[in-house]
Design a protein around this motif. Structure first.
Motif, PDB file in Angstrom:
ATOM      1  N   ASN A 143       0.812  -1.222   0.000  1.00 24.73           N
ATOM      2  CA  ASN A 143       0.000   0.000   0.000  1.00 24.73           C
ATOM      3  C   ASN A 143       0.840   1.264   0.000  1.00 24.73           C
ATOM      4  OD1 ASN A 143      -2.471  -1.248  -0.103  1.00 24.73           O
ATOM      5  ND2 ASN A 143      -2.686  -1.352   2.107  1.00 24.73           N
ATOM      6  N   GLN A 144       1.967   1.262   0.703  1.00 23.53           N
ATOM      7  CA  GLN A 144       2.786   2.472   0.769  1.00 23.53           C
ATOM      8  C   GLN A 144       3.483   2.767  -0.560  1.00 23.53           C
ATOM      9  OE1 GLN A 144       3.367  -0.302   2.578  1.00 23.53           O
ATOM     10  NE2 GLN A 144       5.518  -0.830   2.546  1.00 23.53           N
ATOM     11  N   ASP A 145       3.472   1.824  -1.475  1.00 26.62           N
ATOM     12  CA  ASP A 145       4.118   2.007  -2.770  1.00 26.62           C
ATOM     13  C   ASP A 145       3.115   2.331  -3.872  1.00 26.62           C
ATOM     14  OD1 ASP A 145       6.602   1.419  -1.674  1.00 26.62           O
ATOM     15  OD2 ASP A 145       6.376  -0.721  -2.037  1.00 26.62           O
ATOM     16  N   ARG A 146       2.057   3.057  -3.552  1.00 32.50           N
ATOM     17  CA  ARG A 146       0.983   3.270  -4.510  1.00 32.50           C
ATOM     18  C   ARG A 146       1.104   4.530  -5.353  1.00 32.50           C
ATOM     19  NH1 ARG A 146      -3.248  -0.664  -4.268  1.00 32.50           N
ATOM     20  NH2 ARG A 146      -2.205  -2.352  -3.204  1.00 32.50           N
ATOM     21  N   ASP A 147       2.110   5.373  -5.153  1.00 33.39           N
ATOM     22  CA  ASP A 147       2.212   6.526  -6.042  1.00 33.39           C
ATOM     23  C   ASP A 147       2.870   6.077  -7.351  1.00 33.39           C
ATOM     24  OD1 ASP A 147       5.170   7.571  -6.186  1.00 33.39           O
ATOM     25  OD2 ASP A 147       4.829   7.114  -4.063  1.00 33.39           O
ATOM     26  N   ALA A 148       2.630   6.831  -8.423  1.00 29.47           N
ATOM     27  CA  ALA A 148       3.036   6.420  -9.767  1.00 29.47           C
ATOM     28  C   ALA A 148       4.526   6.141  -9.885  1.00 29.47           C
ATOM     29  CB  ALA A 148       2.617   7.476 -10.781  1.00 29.47           C
ATOM     30  N   VAL A 149       5.357   6.985  -9.311  1.00 37.72           N
ATOM     31  CA  VAL A 149       6.806   6.799  -9.401  1.00 37.72           C
ATOM     32  C   VAL A 149       7.232   5.539  -8.649  1.00 37.72           C
ATOM     33  CG1 VAL A 149       9.053   7.789  -8.821  1.00 37.72           C
ATOM     34  CG2 VAL A 149       7.251   9.244  -9.752  1.00 37.72           C
ATOM     35  N   ALA A 150       6.688   5.350  -7.459  1.00 32.55           N
ATOM     36  CA  ALA A 150       7.042   4.166  -6.666  1.00 32.55           C
ATOM     37  C   ALA A 150       6.615   2.878  -7.364  1.00 32.55           C
ATOM     38  CB  ALA A 150       6.436   4.249  -5.274  1.00 32.55           C
ATOM     39  N   VAL A 151       5.421   2.864  -7.951  1.00 31.20           N
ATOM     40  CA  VAL A 151       4.945   1.675  -8.665  1.00 31.20           C
ATOM     41  C   VAL A 151       5.822   1.416  -9.883  1.00 31.20           C
ATOM     42  CG1 VAL A 151       3.044   0.700 -10.022  1.00 31.20           C
ATOM     43  CG2 VAL A 151       2.577   1.827  -7.841  1.00 31.20           C
ATOM     44  N   SER A 152       6.126   2.449 -10.637  1.00 25.48           N
ATOM     45  CA  SER A 152       6.984   2.305 -11.810  1.00 25.48           C
ATOM     46  C   SER A 152       8.359   1.758 -11.427  1.00 25.48           C
ATOM     47  CB  SER A 152       7.128   3.654 -12.513  1.00 25.48           C
ATOM     48  OG  SER A 152       7.971   3.551 -13.620  1.00 25.48           O
ATOM     49  N   ASP A 153       8.935   2.306 -10.363  1.00 27.74           N
ATOM     50  CA  ASP A 153      10.232   1.831  -9.892  1.00 27.74           C
ATOM     51  C   ASP A 153      10.161   0.378  -9.434  1.00 27.74           C
ATOM     52  OD1 ASP A 153      11.308   4.312 -10.420  1.00 27.74           O
ATOM     53  OD2 ASP A 153      11.320   4.958  -8.314  1.00 27.74           O
ATOM     54  N   TYR A 154       9.107   0.028  -8.698  1.00 32.09           N
ATOM     55  CA  TYR A 154       8.922  -1.337  -8.204  1.00 32.09           C
ATOM     56  C   TYR A 154       8.870  -2.321  -9.368  1.00 32.09           C
ATOM     57  CZ  TYR A 154       6.885  -5.223  -5.546  1.00 32.09           C
ATOM     58  OH  TYR A 154       6.655  -6.446  -4.972  1.00 32.09           O
ATOM     59  N   LEU A 155       8.057  -1.997 -10.385  1.00 30.68           N
ATOM     60  CA  LEU A 155       7.922  -2.881 -11.538  1.00 30.68           C
ATOM     61  C   LEU A 155       9.228  -3.004 -12.308  1.00 30.68           C
ATOM     62  CD1 LEU A 155       4.428  -1.655 -12.822  1.00 30.68           C
ATOM     63  CD2 LEU A 155       4.920  -3.701 -11.456  1.00 30.68           C
ATOM     64  N   ALA A 156       9.912  -1.895 -12.518  1.00 30.54           N
ATOM     65  CA  ALA A 156      11.174  -1.904 -13.257  1.00 30.54           C
ATOM     66  C   ALA A 156      12.267  -2.646 -12.503  1.00 30.54           C
ATOM     67  CB  ALA A 156      11.617  -0.475 -13.553  1.00 30.54           C
ATOM     68  N   ASP A 157      12.371  -2.394 -11.204  1.00 31.30           N
ATOM     69  CA  ASP A 157      13.417  -3.038 -10.400  1.00 31.30           C
ATOM     70  C   ASP A 157      13.273  -4.548 -10.365  1.00 31.30           C
ATOM     71  OD1 ASP A 157      14.416  -0.528  -9.852  1.00 31.30           O
ATOM     72  OD2 ASP A 157      13.623  -0.456  -7.788  1.00 31.30           O
ATOM     73  N   ARG A 158      12.044  -5.034 -10.443  1.00 26.48           N
ATOM     74  CA  ARG A 158      11.791  -6.466 -10.333  1.00 26.48           C
ATOM     75  C   ARG A 158      11.510  -7.131 -11.678  1.00 26.48           C
ATOM     76  NH1 ARG A 158      10.775  -3.576  -6.176  1.00 26.48           N
ATOM     77  NH2 ARG A 158      11.112  -4.332  -4.062  1.00 26.48           N
ATOM     78  N   GLY A 159      11.497  -6.346 -12.741  1.00 27.40           N
ATOM     79  CA  GLY A 159      11.257  -6.894 -14.076  1.00 27.40           C
ATOM     80  C   GLY A 159       9.871  -7.494 -14.232  1.00 27.40           C
ATOM     81  N   ILE A 160       8.865  -6.781 -13.755  1.00 31.19           N
ATOM     82  CA  ILE A 160       7.486  -7.283 -13.792  1.00 31.19           C
ATOM     83  C   ILE A 160       6.767  -6.688 -15.011  1.00 31.19           C
ATOM     84  CG2 ILE A 160       5.289  -7.384 -12.571  1.00 31.19           C
ATOM     85  CD1 ILE A 160       6.929  -7.019  -9.949  1.00 31.19           C
ATOM     86  N   PRO A 161       6.476  -7.514 -16.021  1.00 32.33           N
ATOM     87  CA  PRO A 161       5.799  -6.984 -17.209  1.00 32.33           C
ATOM     88  C   PRO A 161       4.272  -7.076 -17.152  1.00 32.33           C
ATOM     89  CG  PRO A 161       6.567  -9.190 -17.654  1.00 32.33           C
ATOM     90  CD  PRO A 161       7.002  -8.846 -16.236  1.00 32.33           C
ATOM     91  N   HIS A 162       3.726  -7.858 -16.230  1.00 28.60           N
ATOM     92  CA  HIS A 162       2.278  -8.071 -16.169  1.00 28.60           C
ATOM     93  C   HIS A 162       1.703  -7.471 -14.894  1.00 28.60           C
ATOM     94  CE1 HIS A 162       2.727 -10.939 -19.441  1.00 28.60           C
ATOM     95  NE2 HIS A 162       3.675 -11.531 -18.760  1.00 28.60           N
ATOM     96  N   VAL A 163       0.812  -6.488 -15.063  1.00 31.34           N
ATOM     97  CA  VAL A 163       0.132  -5.878 -13.932  1.00 31.34           C
ATOM     98  C   VAL A 163      -1.105  -5.161 -14.454  1.00 31.34           C
ATOM     99  CG1 VAL A 163       1.454  -3.728 -13.986  1.00 31.34           C
ATOM    100  CG2 VAL A 163       0.424  -4.455 -11.848  1.00 31.34           C
ATOM    101  N   THR A 164      -2.176  -5.198 -13.689  1.00 28.65           N
ATOM    102  CA  THR A 164      -3.400  -4.480 -14.050  1.00 28.65           C
ATOM    103  C   THR A 164      -3.434  -3.199 -13.237  1.00 28.65           C
ATOM    104  OG1 THR A 164      -4.547  -6.563 -14.437  1.00 28.65           O
ATOM    105  CG2 THR A 164      -5.917  -4.607 -14.137  1.00 28.65           C
ATOM    106  N   LEU A 165      -3.381  -2.073 -13.925  1.00 30.98           N
ATOM    107  CA  LEU A 165      -3.379  -0.773 -13.237  1.00 30.98           C
ATOM    108  C   LEU A 165      -4.586   0.047 -13.682  1.00 30.98           C
ATOM    109  CD1 LEU A 165       0.385   0.142 -13.683  1.00 30.98           C
ATOM    110  CD2 LEU A 165      -0.729  -0.741 -11.627  1.00 30.98           C
ATOM    111  N   PRO A 166      -5.212   0.757 -12.758  1.00 30.50           N
ATOM    112  CA  PRO A 166      -6.328   1.620 -13.159  1.00 30.50           C
ATOM    113  C   PRO A 166      -5.801   2.826 -13.936  1.00 30.50           C
ATOM    114  CG  PRO A 166      -5.839   1.922 -10.832  1.00 30.50           C
ATOM    115  CD  PRO A 166      -4.953   0.817 -11.325  1.00 30.50           C
ATOM    116  N   PRO A 167      -6.633   3.360 -14.843  1.00 33.49           N
ATOM    117  CA  PRO A 167      -6.185   4.525 -15.607  1.00 33.49           C
ATOM    118  C   PRO A 167      -6.068   5.760 -14.730  1.00 33.49           C
ATOM    119  CG  PRO A 167      -8.437   3.917 -16.202  1.00 33.49           C
ATOM    120  CD  PRO A 167      -7.950   2.914 -15.220  1.00 33.49           C
TER     121      PRO A 167
END
Length: 74
Positions: free
Chosen positions: A50-74
């Protein structure tokens, strides 16, 4: 649920080697889809805290872990 998970596995090309981000709150119905799709494919499921819900934090999380699949709200 099984049919939905299998359809998403095929549509998104999710395999046992895939990494799937679980973004939706556990109280939201989309979380069931995210979890079932990853587990039915044998993919790794990464829960975004939950604490990682801002756009930059989510983007960094996905990039750092190499996660290509995620459902994000617009």
């Amino acid at each position: 649920m099984s049919n939905l998970a299998q359809a998403q596995i095929q549509l998104f090309g999710i395999t046992a080697q895939s990494r799937v981000g679980q973004f939706a709150s556990i109280s939201f119905d989309a979380s069931v889809s995210e979890i079932a799709t990853a587990l039915c494919a044998g993919a790794a499921l990464y829960i975004i805290a939950n604490q990682d819900r801002d756009a930059v934090a989510v983007s960094d999380y996905l990039a750092d872990r190499g996660i290509p699949h995620v459902t994000l709200p617009p």
